[in-house]
Motif scaffolding. Structure first.
Motif, PDB file in Angstrom:
ATOM      1  N   GLN A 106      15.530   3.851  -6.879  1.00 20.82           N
ATOM      2  CA  GLN A 106      15.449   3.276  -5.536  1.00 20.82           C
ATOM      3  C   GLN A 106      15.221   4.320  -4.454  1.00 20.82           C
ATOM      4  OE1 GLN A 106      19.181   1.051  -5.371  1.00 20.82           O
ATOM      5  NE2 GLN A 106      18.007  -0.830  -5.638  1.00 20.82           N
ATOM      6  N   PHE A 107      15.058   5.575  -4.828  1.00 23.45           N
ATOM      7  CA  PHE A 107      14.917   6.650  -3.841  1.00 23.45           C
ATOM      8  C   PHE A 107      13.473   6.724  -3.374  1.00 23.45           C
ATOM      9  CE2 PHE A 107      15.317  11.191  -2.432  1.00 23.45           C
ATOM     10  CZ  PHE A 107      16.282  10.950  -1.475  1.00 23.45           C
ATOM     11  N   HIS A 108      13.164   5.960  -2.353  1.00 24.10           N
ATOM     12  CA  HIS A 108      11.771   5.763  -1.938  1.00 24.10           C
ATOM     13  C   HIS A 108      11.096   7.052  -1.482  1.00 24.10           C
ATOM     14  CE1 HIS A 108      12.171   6.042   2.427  1.00 24.10           C
ATOM     15  NE2 HIS A 108      10.896   5.724   2.540  1.00 24.10           N
ATOM     16  N   THR A 109      11.845   7.992  -0.947  1.00 30.45           N
ATOM     17  CA  THR A 109      11.269   9.257  -0.495  1.00 30.45           C
ATOM     18  C   THR A 109      10.561   9.973  -1.647  1.00 30.45           C
ATOM     19  OG1 THR A 109      12.963   9.466   1.197  1.00 30.45           O
ATOM     20  CG2 THR A 109      11.826  11.481   0.578  1.00 30.45           C
ATOM     21  N   ALA A 110      11.129   9.875  -2.836  1.00 31.15           N
ATOM     22  CA  ALA A 110      10.507  10.521  -3.997  1.00 31.15           C
ATOM     23  C   ALA A 110       9.161   9.874  -4.316  1.00 31.15           C
ATOM     24  CB  ALA A 110      11.438  10.451  -5.203  1.00 31.15           C
ATOM     25  N   TYR A 111       9.078   8.550  -4.197  1.00 32.04           N
ATOM     26  CA  TYR A 111       7.804   7.861  -4.445  1.00 32.04           C
ATOM     27  C   TYR A 111       6.743   8.316  -3.443  1.00 32.04           C
ATOM     28  CZ  TYR A 111      10.181   4.557  -7.550  1.00 32.04           C
ATOM     29  OH  TYR A 111      10.895   3.990  -8.576  1.00 32.04           O
ATOM     30  N   VAL A 112       7.134   8.403  -2.179  1.00 31.40           N
ATOM     31  CA  VAL A 112       6.178   8.783  -1.137  1.00 31.40           C
ATOM     32  C   VAL A 112       5.662  10.200  -1.384  1.00 31.40           C
ATOM     33  CG1 VAL A 112       5.901   9.244   1.334  1.00 31.40           C
ATOM     34  CG2 VAL A 112       7.109   7.181   0.573  1.00 31.40           C
ATOM     35  N   HIS A 113       6.552  11.139  -1.609  1.00 28.89           N
ATOM     36  CA  HIS A 113       6.128  12.536  -1.823  1.00 28.89           C
ATOM     37  C   HIS A 113       5.334  12.686  -3.124  1.00 28.89           C
ATOM     38  CE1 HIS A 113       7.953  14.397   1.631  1.00 28.89           C
ATOM     39  NE2 HIS A 113       9.115  13.843   1.351  1.00 28.89           N
ATOM     40  N   LEU A 114       5.799  12.022  -4.189  1.00 29.01           N
ATOM     41  CA  LEU A 114       5.094  12.133  -5.466  1.00 29.01           C
ATOM     42  C   LEU A 114       3.699  11.521  -5.358  1.00 29.01           C
ATOM     43  CD1 LEU A 114       5.112  12.990  -8.413  1.00 29.01           C
ATOM     44  CD2 LEU A 114       6.206  10.804  -8.967  1.00 29.01           C
ATOM     45  N   GLY A 115       3.600  10.386  -4.703  1.00 26.58           N
ATOM     46  CA  GLY A 115       2.293   9.760  -4.531  1.00 26.58           C
ATOM     47  C   GLY A 115       1.343  10.626  -3.730  1.00 26.58           C
ATOM     48  N   THR A 152      -6.949   8.731 -11.947  1.00 23.43           N
ATOM     49  CA  THR A 152      -5.701   9.358 -11.516  1.00 23.43           C
ATOM     50  C   THR A 152      -5.278   8.825 -10.157  1.00 23.43           C
ATOM     51  OG1 THR A 152      -6.306  11.350 -12.747  1.00 23.43           O
ATOM     52  CG2 THR A 152      -4.560  11.579 -11.110  1.00 23.43           C
ATOM     53  N   ALA A 153      -6.230   8.629  -9.265  1.00 23.34           N
ATOM     54  CA  ALA A 153      -5.916   8.074  -7.946  1.00 23.34           C
ATOM     55  C   ALA A 153      -5.360   6.661  -8.085  1.00 23.34           C
ATOM     56  CB  ALA A 153      -7.151   8.086  -7.061  1.00 23.34           C
ATOM     57  N   ARG A 154      -5.905   5.885  -9.014  1.00 29.87           N
ATOM     58  CA  ARG A 154      -5.390   4.525  -9.236  1.00 29.87           C
ATOM     59  C   ARG A 154      -3.960   4.551  -9.788  1.00 29.87           C
ATOM     60  NH1 ARG A 154     -10.894   3.940 -10.942  1.00 29.87           N
ATOM     61  NH2 ARG A 154     -12.024   2.642  -9.453  1.00 29.87           N
ATOM     62  N   GLU A 155      -3.627   5.595 -10.519  1.00 30.83           N
ATOM     63  CA  GLU A 155      -2.257   5.739 -11.020  1.00 30.83           C
ATOM     64  C   GLU A 155      -1.267   5.887  -9.865  1.00 30.83           C
ATOM     65  OE1 GLU A 155      -2.420   9.028 -13.747  1.00 30.83           O
ATOM     66  OE2 GLU A 155      -3.610   7.880 -15.204  1.00 30.83           O
ATOM     67  N   VAL A 156      -1.726   6.462  -8.759  1.00 31.64           N
ATOM     68  CA  VAL A 156      -0.871   6.581  -7.572  1.00 31.64           C
ATOM     69  C   VAL A 156      -0.584   5.185  -7.009  1.00 31.64           C
ATOM     70  CG1 VAL A 156      -0.707   7.517  -5.235  1.00 31.64           C
ATOM     71  CG2 VAL A 156      -1.662   8.921  -7.077  1.00 31.64           C
ATOM     72  N   VAL A 157      -1.586   4.313  -7.023  1.00 38.13           N
ATOM     73  CA  VAL A 157      -1.367   2.938  -6.577  1.00 38.13           C
ATOM     74  C   VAL A 157      -0.288   2.291  -7.455  1.00 38.13           C
ATOM     75  CG1 VAL A 157      -2.409   0.655  -6.266  1.00 38.13           C
ATOM     76  CG2 VAL A 157      -3.706   2.716  -5.655  1.00 38.13           C
ATOM     77  N   ALA A 158      -0.368   2.506  -8.770  1.00 36.80           N
ATOM     78  CA  ALA A 158       0.635   1.959  -9.691  1.00 36.80           C
ATOM     79  C   ALA A 158       2.025   2.536  -9.396  1.00 36.80           C
ATOM     80  CB  ALA A 158       0.230   2.234 -11.133  1.00 36.80           C
ATOM     81  N   LEU A 159       2.079   3.819  -9.058  1.00 33.15           N
ATOM     82  CA  LEU A 159       3.354   4.435  -8.691  1.00 33.15           C
ATOM     83  C   LEU A 159       3.942   3.745  -7.460  1.00 33.15           C
ATOM     84  CD1 LEU A 159       5.467   6.798  -8.927  1.00 33.15           C
ATOM     85  CD2 LEU A 159       3.975   8.023  -7.324  1.00 33.15           C
ATOM     86  N   ALA A 197      13.720  12.974  -9.708  1.00 33.72           N
ATOM     87  CA  ALA A 197      14.415  12.256  -8.636  1.00 33.72           C
ATOM     88  C   ALA A 197      14.295  10.751  -8.833  1.00 33.72           C
ATOM     89  CB  ALA A 197      13.857  12.668  -7.272  1.00 33.72           C
ATOM     90  N   ILE A 198      13.110  10.290  -9.228  1.00 30.14           N
ATOM     91  CA  ILE A 198      12.909   8.857  -9.459  1.00 30.14           C
ATOM     92  C   ILE A 198      13.690   8.400 -10.684  1.00 30.14           C
ATOM     93  CG2 ILE A 198      11.182   7.127 -10.138  1.00 30.14           C
ATOM     94  CD1 ILE A 198       9.218   8.648  -8.257  1.00 30.14           C
ATOM     95  N   ASN A 199      13.738   9.234 -11.724  1.00 27.57           N
ATOM     96  CA  ASN A 199      14.522   8.875 -12.908  1.00 27.57           C
ATOM     97  C   ASN A 199      16.005   8.785 -12.585  1.00 27.57           C
ATOM     98  OD1 ASN A 199      12.284   8.699 -14.580  1.00 27.57           O
ATOM     99  ND2 ASN A 199      12.416  10.829 -15.228  1.00 27.57           N
ATOM    100  N   SER A 238       2.444   1.108   3.383  1.00 25.86           N
ATOM    101  CA  SER A 238       1.456   1.879   4.147  1.00 25.86           C
ATOM    102  C   SER A 238       0.754   2.898   3.265  1.00 25.86           C
ATOM    103  CB  SER A 238       2.120   2.589   5.321  1.00 25.86           C
ATOM    104  OG  SER A 238       2.641   1.666   6.233  1.00 25.86           O
ATOM    105  N   MET A 239       1.514   3.621   2.458  1.00 23.06           N
ATOM    106  CA  MET A 239       0.927   4.622   1.571  1.00 23.06           C
ATOM    107  C   MET A 239       0.023   3.951   0.534  1.00 23.06           C
ATOM    108  SD  MET A 239       1.996   7.321   2.954  1.00 23.06           S
ATOM    109  CE  MET A 239       1.126   8.369   1.827  1.00 23.06           C
ATOM    110  N   ARG A 240       0.457   2.805   0.040  1.00 23.30           N
ATOM    111  CA  ARG A 240      -0.340   2.077  -0.949  1.00 23.30           C
ATOM    112  C   ARG A 240      -1.664   1.611  -0.336  1.00 23.30           C
ATOM    113  NH1 ARG A 240      -2.061  -2.487  -3.022  1.00 23.30           N
ATOM    114  NH2 ARG A 240      -1.929  -2.825  -5.272  1.00 23.30           N
ATOM    115  N   ILE A 241      -1.601   1.049   0.854  1.00 24.77           N
ATOM    116  CA  ILE A 241      -2.812   0.567   1.528  1.00 24.77           C
ATOM    117  C   ILE A 241      -3.802   1.711   1.738  1.00 24.77           C
ATOM    118  CG2 ILE A 241      -3.694  -0.304   3.740  1.00 24.77           C
ATOM    119  CD1 ILE A 241      -1.164  -2.093   3.836  1.00 24.77           C
ATOM    120  N   LEU A 242      -3.314   2.849   2.198  1.00 24.25           N
ATOM    121  CA  LEU A 242      -4.192   4.005   2.419  1.00 24.25           C
ATOM    122  C   LEU A 242      -4.819   4.491   1.113  1.00 24.25           C
ATOM    123  CD1 LEU A 242      -2.030   5.967   5.005  1.00 24.25           C
ATOM    124  CD2 LEU A 242      -4.186   4.763   5.448  1.00 24.25           C
TER     125      LEU A 242
END
Length: 130
Positions: free
Chosen positions: A60-69, A81-88, A54-56, A107-111
């Protein structure tokens, strides 16, 4: 039963319009709610593959970032691996189209950063509290 049928419908939608990220995300959500044979856990790698797709298809489809993260963070076995989520989430921030999307990903990044920092401060190797 219903999630298997839903997945089949999302697969048909992908066949009809492979450039639309929405059915990839919806298919991933169906996968996450479908136990494998004999009531086993969902097919996490398949859900991740669909969310990556979906991201590929639409970076710009932010919903995919949120769910994937969220999925990757829940499956993280180490802090790297958790830090890779921050990079995502950082990548997703570059593509936000409006303030609401920005707020969601920030918000997801901060958490996520808070969880990683807390685990690091406690000298933990994982986010698992057990």
């Amino acid at each position: 039963g219903q999630f298997v049928e839903a997945r089949a419908e999302f697969d048909r939608a992908i066949e009809c319009d492979a450039g639309n990220p929405t059915p990839y995300v919806n298919a991933a959500l169906a996968v996450m709610n479908t136990p494998t044979g004999n009531g086993g856990p969902p097919d996490i790698p398949e859900a991740i593959r669909l969310l990556d797709k979906a991201i590929n298809v639409d970076p710009q489809f932010h919903t995919a970032y949120v769910h994937l993260g969220q999925l990757k963070l829940s499956m993280a076995t180490d802090l790297t691996t958790a830090r890779e989520v921050v990079a995502l989430y950082d990548k997703g921030l570059n593509y936000c189209r409006n303030p609401d999307e920005l707020k969601d990903i920030v918000s997801m990044r901060i958490l996520t950063v808070a969880q990683v920092d807390a685990a690091s401060s406690l000298k933990m190797d994982t986010l698992n509290m057990q």
